[in-house]
Design a protein around this motif. Structure first.
Motif, PDB file in Angstrom:
ATOM      1  N   VAL A 198       0.854  -1.195   0.000  1.00 58.96           N
ATOM      2  CA  VAL A 198       0.000   0.000   0.000  1.00 58.96           C
ATOM      3  C   VAL A 198       0.885   1.239   0.000  1.00 58.96           C
ATOM      4  CG1 VAL A 198      -1.761   1.275   1.273  1.00 58.96           C
ATOM      5  CG2 VAL A 198      -1.803  -1.226   1.267  1.00 58.96           C
ATOM      6  N   TYR A 258      -6.773   3.172  -1.704  1.00 54.30           N
ATOM      7  CA  TYR A 258      -6.249   1.892  -2.188  1.00 54.30           C
ATOM      8  C   TYR A 258      -7.296   0.781  -2.180  1.00 54.30           C
ATOM      9  CZ  TYR A 258      -5.889   0.290   2.673  1.00 54.30           C
ATOM     10  OH  TYR A 258      -6.177  -0.089   3.952  1.00 54.30           O
ATOM     11  N   GLN A 286      -3.547  -2.973  -8.804  1.00 53.47           N
ATOM     12  CA  GLN A 286      -2.398  -2.080  -8.939  1.00 53.47           C
ATOM     13  C   GLN A 286      -1.822  -2.158 -10.344  1.00 53.47           C
ATOM     14  OE1 GLN A 286      -0.383  -3.705  -5.404  1.00 53.47           O
ATOM     15  NE2 GLN A 286      -0.524  -1.685  -4.486  1.00 53.47           N
TER      16      GLN A 286
END
Length: 657
Positions: free
Chosen positions: A151, A156, A166
Motif C-alpha cells: 500500500v 487503495y 495495482q
C-alpha cells in the motif's frame, strides 16, 4: 383470500429499466431484471418493443446479465455488454434477428462503449496492465500463490471492488466492426473513461486525471479530444464530479452534468452547457434550488442507467430532478426557461426523448407500483403503459398505500415524509410502529416502490419514513444542514416526526415503537438508542458507531470525515462526541446489528466494536454477519442473504414489539 407482501416477493417483482429509442423512433429496447432463485443471482435480459403495435419480444435468454444496450446509428444492429465466458465483452445483434456475435475477446473485457456515428466502428474502454497493449494477455501463473499487496496511497480500496488492482488502468480503444480489429487510442498510466461523442464523429469527450497521486484530488477533468490528431482541449477542470456529456444535434453545444465542491459531496447537481463557438460554459440550472439527477433510495430497480441529459432537435433539453420526494423529468431551453415535464408523486427512473421533444419513453414507479415502461405524450400529459411484467404481482397482492405528510421540526424547518398503515389495518385497533431512516445522508426517500416498507406493513406494522435535514431533493441549505452536526438537527427532525404521527394517528401503539436504518441510517439508529429510550426495539444495519476508527478503516473515511464531520484526527474530541459508541452505556433498547463482511464503506469493525461493548455492558444485543456481501446488501446483495436479512429484521421486531 388476500395475499400480502412476503420476503419472497423479491422473486416476483421484475425491474424494467433503461429504455433506448431506435433512430427510426418506431421501436425501442429495454432491460428486464429478475432475481433467479435457483441460481441465487440476478438475470437481466434485453427486450425489443415495436412502438406501433406495442408488441414486446425477448431478445436474450439464459443465466446472464445484459447491460448497456445501444442501437447502431442506422438502427440495423444493437450492441450490448454481457459476461458469457470469463470476462464481460461487447456483443452485436442484428436487429432483424439471428444470434448475437461476440465483437471483442479482450483479456480484461470491455467496461463501456460508444458507437461512432459512422456506424463502422465503436469506441470502448478496457482495463490494461502497465506495460502491456490492450489486446495482450497477462502471463498466467502456474500455481495460485498468495501475494503481498504493498500500500502506498490512501485511496487503495473501494466498496464492491475490494483492494484496487495495482498498475492497471482503463484505456480507450476503437474496434472496427467489419474486421473486429482493436486499436488503442489512449496511453499512459492513468485511467480514462468515455463521456460522449459528437454527431460528426470527430470529437470524443473523455475523462482522465493525470495526477500521480489522487489521494487529495476530487476531480476528473473532462477533455474534448480530436479523433484524428488526438489534440485535447479542456471542457472542465474543477474540483467536483462532472460527466455524461451530450452534444446538441448541430454539435455546437455540449451539455453535461456535475456538482462543484462548494459543499463537498452535499453540493447540488446541475446541468452545464459549453458553447464550442464562444468557448464559454454556463450553469443552466443555476436558479434551480433542487438537485439535477436521481437521488432516490429503494430496493427494487436494478442496473438503472439513465442519461444525464438529452437534447431535442431544436436544442432544448430534458433531465431528471429530485424534488420533494419526486424524481421528475424536467424541460429546459438554452435561454434558461426550466419547468417540470412529468407529474408529481412518482419516480421517473429512466427516460428516452423523441427528437421533436414532444414525446418520451419513461420507466416509472410509485409507492404502490414497482415500475413499467410507458409511452408519454409530454404536451398533453397522456401516457400509455407498454409493459405489464408486474401486473400479476399487483393483482394478487394487497399493498399499503403510503400517505404523504409534512410537519414542522424543532427549529421551524419543514420536514417531508410518509406514513403507512399496516396492510391488514382494522379501524379501532392499535398497531406497533417502525421508523425507517435512509442512508447517505445525501439521498432521499421518494414516491417509489419500496419492497422492505411493504413487507413491514404486511407483517402488521405501521411505518414512518421521512427526509430529515441532510436529505437531497430540497434546498441547498437543507442538504448541507447536517454537515458537522450529525445527531443534532437531523435527530430532532426524526423525533419530531414521531411526535407528529403519535399526535395525529390514534392507531399507533406508543409503547411498541421500533427504528431501523442502514449506513447513515444505521448511524442514526445507533445514535437514537443512545439518546432516548422511547423505542422498544432497534435494528442497525451497515452502520457507523465510531468516527475515530472510521477515519482510518473506511474506503472514504479520511476525506468523508473531514467533509461531513468537519473534523480529522487532530480533533478526536469532536469525532468522539458524534460517535454513537460514546453513548453505549445509555442504551436500553434491544439492538440487533446487521453487517456485511465485505463492506469497505462502513467496515464490519464498526459493528464489532458496538456489539462487544454492548454485550460486555450486559445489554440486550444481537449480531448477524453476512459473508461475501458489501455495503449494498439490501439492494443488490446475494438473493438468499437478502431474504435472510429481511428475516432477521422482521424476526427481531416480532420478538420485541
Amino acid at each position: 383470500m388476500a395475499n400480502y407482501v412476503t420476503k419472497e416477493s423479491l422473486f416476483e417483482i421484475q425491474s424494467i429499466t433503461n429504455p433506448i429509442l431506435a433512430p427510426n423512433e418506431k421501436e425501442a429496447l429495454y432491460i428486464r431484471t429478475q432475481l433467479n432463485e435457483k441460481e441465487n443471482n440476478y438475470n437481466a435480459h434485453l427486450f425489443h418493443i415495436d412502438l406501433e403495435t406495442g408488441e414486446s419480444t425477448q431478445w436474450t435468454y439464459g443465466n446472464e446479465r445484459v447491460s448497456s444496450p445501444q442501437w447502431s446509428p442506422d438502427g440495423k444492429q444493437v450492441a450490448f455488454l454481457v459476461k458469457r465466458n470469463e470476462k464481460q465483452q461487447l456483443y452485436i445483434l442484428n436487429s432483424r434477428g439471428g444470434e448475437a456475435q461476440e465483437l471483442t475477446t479482450l483479456p480484461n473485457g470491455v467496461n463501456s462503449y460508444l458507437w461512432s456515428p459512422c456506424g463502422e466502428k465503436l469506441w470502448i474502454t478496457s482495463t490494461v496492465k502497465k506495460g502491456l497493449g490492450i489486446t495482450e494477455q497477462e502471463e498466467k501463473e502456474e500455481k495460485k500463490v498468495p501475494k503481498a499487496y504493498v500500500v502506498d496511497k490512501m485511496k487503495y480500496k473501494a466498496d464492491s471492488v475490494g483492494l484496487l488492482p495495482q498498475e492497471r488502468y482503463s484505456q480507450i480503444a476503437k474496434v472496427d466492426l467489419a474486421t473486429k480489429e482493436v486499436s488503442a487510442f489512449t496511453e499512459g498510466d492513468y485511467s480514462h473513461s468515455l463521456q460522449g461523442i459528437s454527431h460528426d464523429g470527430k470529437t470524443l469527450v473523455i475523462a482522465v486525471n493525470r495526477t500521480e497521486n489522487t489521494d487529495d484530488i476530487f476531480r476528473t477533468p473532462l477533455f474534448l479530444v480530436d479523433v484524428e490528431t488526438k489534440e485535447e482541449a479542456v471542457l472542465i477542470d474543477e474540483d467536483g464530479y462532472y460527466g455524461g456529456a451530450e452534444f446538441s444535434s448541430d454539435d455546437r453545444y455540449i451539455a453535461f452534468g456535475g456538482s462543484d465542491h462548494t459543499y463537498k459531496n452535499a453540493t447540488h447537481g446541475h446541468v452545464y452547457i459549453y458553447d464550442t463557438e464562444t468557448k464559454t460554459t454556463q450553469k443552466l440550472t443555476e436558479m434551480l434550488d433542487v438537485p439535477v439527477g436521481d437521488y432516490a433510495v429503494a430496493d427494487i430497480q436494478q442496473g438503472v442507467d439513465a442519461p444525464t441529459v438529452i437534447w431535442t432537435e431544436n436544442n432544448d433539453l430534458y433531465f431528471q430532478v429530485s424534488t420533494e420526494g419526486d424524481i421528475r423529468l424536467y424541460y429546459a431551453t438554452l435561454e434558461g426557461a426550466i419547468y417540470p415535464a412529468s407529474p408529481e408523486n412518482e419516480h421517473v427512473y429512466g427516460y428516452a426523448v423523441f427528437k421533436n421533444g414532444n414525446r418520451a419513453l419513461i420507466t416509472v414507479s410509485n409507492p404502490t407500483f414497482p415500475g413499467e415502461l410507458f409511452d408519454f405524450d409530454i404536451t398533453t400529459g397522456e401516457r400509455k403503459q407498454l409493459t405489464t411484467f408486474n401486473a400479476e404481482f399487483l393483482e394478487s397482492t394487497t399493498l399499503s398505500t403510503p400517505e404523504a405528510i409534512s410537519y414542522t421540526a424543532k427549529d421551524g424547518i419543514t420536514v417531508h415524509g410518509w406514513i403507512m398503515k399496516p396492510a391488514q389495518y382494522t379501524e379501532g385497533e392499535k398497531y406497533p410502529f417502525i421508523v425507517e431512516v435512509h442512508g447517505g445522508p445525501h439521498t432521499l426517500y421518494a414516491n417509489t416502490f419500496f419492497h422492505e416498507m411493504q413487507l413491514l406493513a404486511a407483517k402488521g406494522y405501521g411505518v414512518l419514513y421521512v427526509n430529515p435535514r441532510g436529505s437531497h431533493g430540497y434546498s441547498q441549505e437543507f442538504v448541507d444542514g447536517v454537515r458537522g452536526k450529525y445527531g443534532e438537527g437531523d435527530y430532532e427532525d426524526i423525533m419530531a416526526g414521531v411526535d407528529y404521527v403519535l399526535q395525529h394517528y390514534a392507531w399507533i401503539d406508543e409503547s411498541r415503537l421500533g427504528i431501523t436504518g442502514g449506513s447513515y441510517g444505521g448511524f442514526m439508529t445507533n445514535w437514537v438508542v443512545g439518546h432516548t429510550n422511547r423505542f422498544k426495539a432497534a435494528v442497525t444495519q451497515r452502520s457507523i458507531s465510531n468516527w475515530i476508527s472510521f477515519y482510518g478503516v473506511s474506503d472514504i473515511g479520511y476525506y468523508f470525515s473531514e467533509w461531513q464531520m468537519l473534523a480529522d484526527m487532530n480533533d478526536v474530541e469532536k469525532l468522539w462526541h458524534h460517535s454513537p459508541l460514546k453513548y453505549a452505556a445509555n442504551v436500553e433498547t434491544p439492538l440487533l446489528i446487521l453487517h456485511s463482511e465485505r463492506d469497505f464503506r462502513c467496515p464490519i469493525e464498526q459493528a464489532e466494536q458496538l456489539y462487544i461493548t454492548l454485550k460486555r455492558m450486559g445489554k440486550e444485543v444481537g449480531f448477524v454477519r453476512f459473508p461475501e456481501c458489501d455495503h449494498n446488501l439490501s439492494r443488490t446483495g446475494i438473493p438468499n442473504l437478502r431474504l435472510e436479512r429481511l428475516e432477521q429484521i422482521t424476526g427481531w421486531f416480532e420478538k420485541y414489539l
